[in-house]
Design an enzyme around this catalytic site. Structure first.
Site, PDB file in Angstrom:
ATOM      1  N   GLU A   1       2.440  11.201 -18.864  1.00  0.00           N
ATOM      2  CA  GLU A   1       3.836  10.896 -19.144  1.00  0.00           C
ATOM      3  C   GLU A   1       4.499  12.112 -19.786  1.00  0.00           C
ATOM      4  OE1 GLU A   1       4.431   7.876 -22.305  1.00  0.00           O
ATOM      5  OE2 GLU A   1       2.287   7.532 -22.109  1.00  0.00           O
TER       6      GLU A   1
ATOM      7  N   HIS B   1      -6.744   0.750 -25.654  1.00  0.00           N
ATOM      8  CA  HIS B   1      -5.786   1.837 -25.827  1.00  0.00           C
ATOM      9  C   HIS B   1      -5.552   2.029 -27.328  1.00  0.00           C
ATOM     10  CE1 HIS B   1      -2.426   4.445 -25.762  1.00  0.00           C
ATOM     11  NE2 HIS B   1      -1.585   3.536 -26.211  1.00  0.00           N
TER      12      HIS B   1
ATOM     13  N   CYS C   1       1.141   4.900 -21.038  1.00  0.00           N
ATOM     14  CA  CYS C   1      -0.284   5.174 -21.285  1.00  0.00           C
ATOM     15  C   CYS C   1      -1.218   4.441 -20.332  1.00  0.00           C
ATOM     16  CB  CYS C   1      -0.660   4.800 -22.712  1.00  0.00           C
ATOM     17  SG  CYS C   1       0.333   5.619 -23.945  1.00  0.00           S
TER      18      CYS C   1
HETATM   19  P1  HMG Z   1       5.650   4.037 -40.222  1.00  0.00           P
HETATM   20  O1  HMG Z   1       6.925   3.424 -40.657  1.00  0.00           O
HETATM   21  O2  HMG Z   1       5.550   5.506 -40.334  1.00  0.00           O
HETATM   22  O3  HMG Z   1       4.410   3.510 -41.015  1.00  0.00           O
HETATM   23  O4  HMG Z   1       5.428   3.597 -38.718  1.00  0.00           O
HETATM   24  P2  HMG Z   1       4.233   2.164 -41.872  1.00  0.00           P
HETATM   25  O5  HMG Z   1       5.020   2.248 -43.110  1.00  0.00           O
HETATM   26  O6  HMG Z   1       4.413   0.960 -40.985  1.00  0.00           O
HETATM   27  O7  HMG Z   1       2.713   2.325 -42.255  1.00  0.00           O
HETATM   28  C1  HMG Z   1       1.732   2.283 -41.280  1.00  0.00           C
HETATM   29  C2  HMG Z   1       0.553   1.472 -41.821  1.00  0.00           C
HETATM   30  O8  HMG Z   1       0.021   2.166 -42.941  1.00  0.00           O
HETATM   31  C3  HMG Z   1       0.944   0.087 -42.325  1.00  0.00           C
HETATM   32  O9  HMG Z   1      -0.154  -0.754 -42.048  1.00  0.00           O
HETATM   33  C4  HMG Z   1       1.086   0.298 -43.823  1.00  0.00           C
HETATM   34  O10 HMG Z   1       0.895  -0.891 -44.589  1.00  0.00           O
HETATM   35  C5  HMG Z   1      -0.006   1.294 -44.068  1.00  0.00           C
HETATM   36  P3  HMG Z   1       0.082  -2.270 -41.531  1.00  0.00           P
HETATM   37  O11 HMG Z   1       0.841  -2.949 -42.596  1.00  0.00           O
HETATM   38  O12 HMG Z   1       0.886  -2.137 -40.269  1.00  0.00           O
HETATM   39  O13 HMG Z   1      -1.296  -2.784 -41.285  1.00  0.00           O
HETATM   40  N1  HMG Z   1       0.226   2.122 -45.264  1.00  0.00           N
HETATM   41  C6  HMG Z   1      -0.719   2.395 -46.182  1.00  0.00           C
HETATM   42  N2  HMG Z   1      -2.021   2.012 -46.280  1.00  0.00           N
HETATM   43  C7  HMG Z   1      -2.735   2.467 -47.353  1.00  0.00           C
HETATM   44  N3  HMG Z   1      -2.205   3.270 -48.313  1.00  0.00           N
HETATM   45  C8  HMG Z   1      -0.921   3.664 -48.258  1.00  0.00           C
HETATM   46  C9  HMG Z   1      -0.115   3.223 -47.151  1.00  0.00           C
HETATM   47  N4  HMG Z   1       1.168   3.432 -46.772  1.00  0.00           N
HETATM   48  C10 HMG Z   1       1.371   2.746 -45.626  1.00  0.00           C
HETATM   49  N5  HMG Z   1      -0.415   4.455 -49.194  1.00  0.00           N
HETATM   50  C11 HMG Z   1       4.503   3.298 -36.568  1.00  0.00           C
HETATM   51  C12 HMG Z   1       4.221   3.303 -38.074  1.00  0.00           C
HETATM   52  C13 HMG Z   1       3.256   2.871 -35.846  1.00  0.00           C
HETATM   53  C14 HMG Z   1       5.621   2.318 -36.268  1.00  0.00           C
HETATM   54  C15 HMG Z   1       4.925   4.738 -36.176  1.00  0.00           C
HETATM   55  O14 HMG Z   1       3.859   5.613 -36.388  1.00  0.00           O
HETATM   56  C16 HMG Z   1       5.379   4.860 -34.738  1.00  0.00           C
HETATM   57  O15 HMG Z   1       6.528   4.635 -34.407  1.00  0.00           O
HETATM   58  N6  HMG Z   1       4.441   5.281 -33.821  1.00  0.00           N
HETATM   59  C17 HMG Z   1       4.756   5.468 -32.410  1.00  0.00           C
HETATM   60  C18 HMG Z   1       4.728   4.181 -31.638  1.00  0.00           C
HETATM   61  C19 HMG Z   1       3.340   3.608 -31.529  1.00  0.00           C
HETATM   62  O16 HMG Z   1       2.348   4.298 -31.632  1.00  0.00           O
HETATM   63  N7  HMG Z   1       3.258   2.305 -31.235  1.00  0.00           N
HETATM   64  C20 HMG Z   1       1.989   1.646 -31.016  1.00  0.00           C
HETATM   65  C21 HMG Z   1       2.079   0.524 -29.993  1.00  0.00           C
HETATM   66  S1  HMG Z   1       2.888   1.030 -28.508  1.00  0.00           S
HETATM   67  C22 HMG Z   1       1.690   1.979 -27.675  1.00  0.00           C
HETATM   68  O17 HMG Z   1       0.538   1.931 -27.989  1.00  0.00           O
HETATM   69  C23 HMG Z   1       2.167   2.800 -26.531  1.00  0.00           C
HETATM   70  C24 HMG Z   1       2.227   4.309 -26.782  1.00  0.00           C
HETATM   71  O18 HMG Z   1       0.910   4.831 -26.785  1.00  0.00           O
HETATM   72  C25 HMG Z   1       3.069   4.977 -25.705  1.00  0.00           C
HETATM   73  C26 HMG Z   1       2.795   4.669 -24.248  1.00  0.00           C
HETATM   74  O19 HMG Z   1       2.315   3.645 -23.827  1.00  0.00           O
HETATM   75  O20 HMG Z   1       3.191   5.548 -23.499  1.00  0.00           O
HETATM   76  C27 HMG Z   1       2.843   4.654 -28.118  1.00  0.00           C
END
Ligand code: HMG
Length: 450
Positions: A83, A244, A120
């Site tokens: 992609e 994935h 993906c």
């Molecule tokens: P964010 O706002 O940076 O992070 O976004 P957050 O605040 O949600 O924190 C992430 C996790 O860390 C959370 O865990 C927090 O609690 C934890 P959860 O509650 O979700 O279990 N956390 C901590 N833990 C311990 N100590 C701390 C601490 N602080 C926070 N101090 C987000 C995270 C994934 C949304 C962002 O990284 C993003 O937008 N990523 C890109 C999209 C993505 O990967 N999506 C996944 C599903 S879609 C997919 O897989 C397809 C893809 O591969 C593309 C395709 O298919 O082509 C992306």
């Protein structure tokens, strides 16, 4: 009946490393544990200035062909899943075949080449295409080369920046494969979603939080669809569950849902009932909110049980070891998860022959696919020589300023002429394909660096 599947695999990581807890988190003023504990990531791989999806894909494919003693005449089909493509007409597979023809006497003129797109998921779809081509008897004894290659970069300061990665996985799809055979049964979960997309732009527009929910929903549908054709799945059916892995924390969430689904109405649910109660049934609740709350409570309890933790540690965690150190490779990610699990089994001296894997692929936009794979007697010889650990170890460790420069080099909107020319590489290429500047019609050119 002819069995078809993956005969061999090779992995090529981008040669640069961004240390997430020690370099990225401090620069962003964030707690390092958000990366190590929350997302489950230690580092991302990045392409050096002379690397891109073609060089990484060609280098993985070259290594695979050398390991397997193959010549171009043995390959009847080259499909690239990506992609991160830079051309809306000419497929990346033509560039990669062009590279390979520089180092082999033969040509790929007889080979059908293409490029597959569904976020993906496309790597798995390319395997599917190769499977169908062989099953249809159109392969004339030849194998297919499937290459999943991506530079998974996000715009600077996008939340996705934490989950970047770059690398390629090359796979040989053959009759009577020596690594794994693929099940005829497949399950799908597919819907028109706008959680992650790149409408003619290099970096994705992402609704990150929503993308997590869409991943879980499509995976659940795919599992139910898989069961509708393959029969009920239980937690003991599979040695590993490679999924994935955009970041390991995503798989941690998905695995808990899968475990709940697979243990429903089983002796395991009965055994756990004393500790955490029975699974909430929707029909027992008058309103959705109360049902959701009861589910959350049950899941919270479930994840702490010894039974779940033992299963997760044995079946899921080993699939995440490579990903933890390289980030999201988009199309290659689920194939890294499989390799990671098989390599763990190899290192532990485990006898995996005849055991099954449940492989869960996913692409935003969105579609999930689940199928089963059966490990073949000859699997160890196909895993023993993987060099991914050494490659990970050998990466150049970027400072934050260097990371910013590299991100700019690969950003098509930031004076793309500098790519590979003015900005010096951080590593020295050896015995590999490298980007070699621009051609007359704006095409990218490559050479083999001795
Ligand atoms: P964010 O706002 O940076 O992070 O976004 P957050 O605040 O949600 O924190 C992430 C996790 O860390 C959370 O865990 C927090 O609690 C934890 P959860 O509650 O979700 O279990 N956390 C901590 N833990 C311990 N100590 C701390 C601490 N602080 C926070 N101090 C987000 C995270 C994934 C949304 C962002 O990284 C993003 O937008 N990523 C890109 C999209 C993505 O990967 N999506 C996944 C599903 S879609 C997919 O897989 C397809 C893809 O591969 C593309 C395709 O298919 O082509 C992306």
């Amino acid at each position: 009946m002819t069995e078809v599947g993956i005969d061999a695999i090779e992995i090529w990581t981008g040669k640069l490393k961004l240390d997430l807890p020690n370099t990225f988190a401090p620069a962003k003023g964030e707690d390092p544990e958000k990366y190590t504990k929350g997302l489950g990531l230690n580092a991302s791989s990045f392409p050096d200035t002379y690397e891109d999806i073609v060089t990484m894909g060609a280098n993985a494919a070259h290594r695979l062909m050398e390991h397997e003693g193959l010549e171009p005449e043995d390959i009847g089909r080259i499909d690239v899943a990506t992609e991160s493509s830079f051309d809306n007409s000419k497929p990346v597979s033509t560039y990669i075949a062009g590279c390979l023809e520089r180092v082999y006497d033969g040509k790929f003129s007889h080979a059908n080449k293409g490029e597959r797109k569904f976020a993906c998921l496309a790597g798995t779809q390319s395997i599917d295409d190769a499977y169908n081509w062989i099953k249809a008897g159109r392969n004339r004894g030849r194998s297919a080369l499937v290459i999943a290659t991506d530079t998974a970069l996000y715009a600077r300061n996008d939340p996705g920046e934490a989950t970047q990665g770059a690398g390629a996985v090359a796979m040989l799809i053959s009759e009577d494969p020596e690594l794994v055979t693929l099940s005829t049964e497949q399950g799908y979960g597919s819907a028109d979603e706008t959680d992650f997309l790149k409408p003619n732009q290099q970096f994705p527009s992402v609704d990150g939080k929503r993308s997590v929910q869409v991943y879980l929903a499509r995976m659940r549908e795919a599992l139910q669809d898989f069961e509708s054709v393959a029969g009920r799945v239980t937690v003991e059916d599979f040695a590993y569950g490679p999924f994935h892995t955009p970041f390991p924390g995503m798989v941690r969430k998905a695995a808990l849902f899968a475990y709940r689904h697979m243990t429903r109405d089983t002796a395991i649910e009965d055994d756990l009932a004393e500790e955490i109660g029975r699974q909430p049934r929707e029909e027992a609740f008058d309103d959705d909110e109360a049902y959701e709350e009861a589910l959350r409570e049950y899941m919270d309890g479930l994840k702490r049980t010894d039974a779940y933790q033992e299963w997760y540690g044995r079946v899921i965690d080993p699939t995440l070891t490579i990903s933890r150190n390289v980030g999201n490779w988009y199309t290659g990610s689920v194939h890294l998860a499989r390799a990671s699990a098989l390599r763990t089994a190899f290192e532990e001296g485990r006898d995996l022959a005849g055991e099954r894997l449940m492989v869960g692929s996913y692409g935003s936009g969105a579609q999930a696919e689940i199928h089963a794979e059966t490990v073949q007697d000859t699997w160890e010889g196909k895993i023993a020589d993987l060099t991914i650990d050494q490659q990970i170890e050998d990466r150049y460790d970027l400072s934050y300023e260097e990371y910013e420069r590299v991100h700019d080099v690969h950003n098509h909107d930031v004076d793309s002429d500098v790519e590979g020319e003015d900005v010096e590489g951080f590593t020295a290429p050896a015995e590999e394909f490298v980007f070699d500047g621009w051609g007359r019609m704006g095409e990218r050119k490559y050479r083999f660096a001795e």
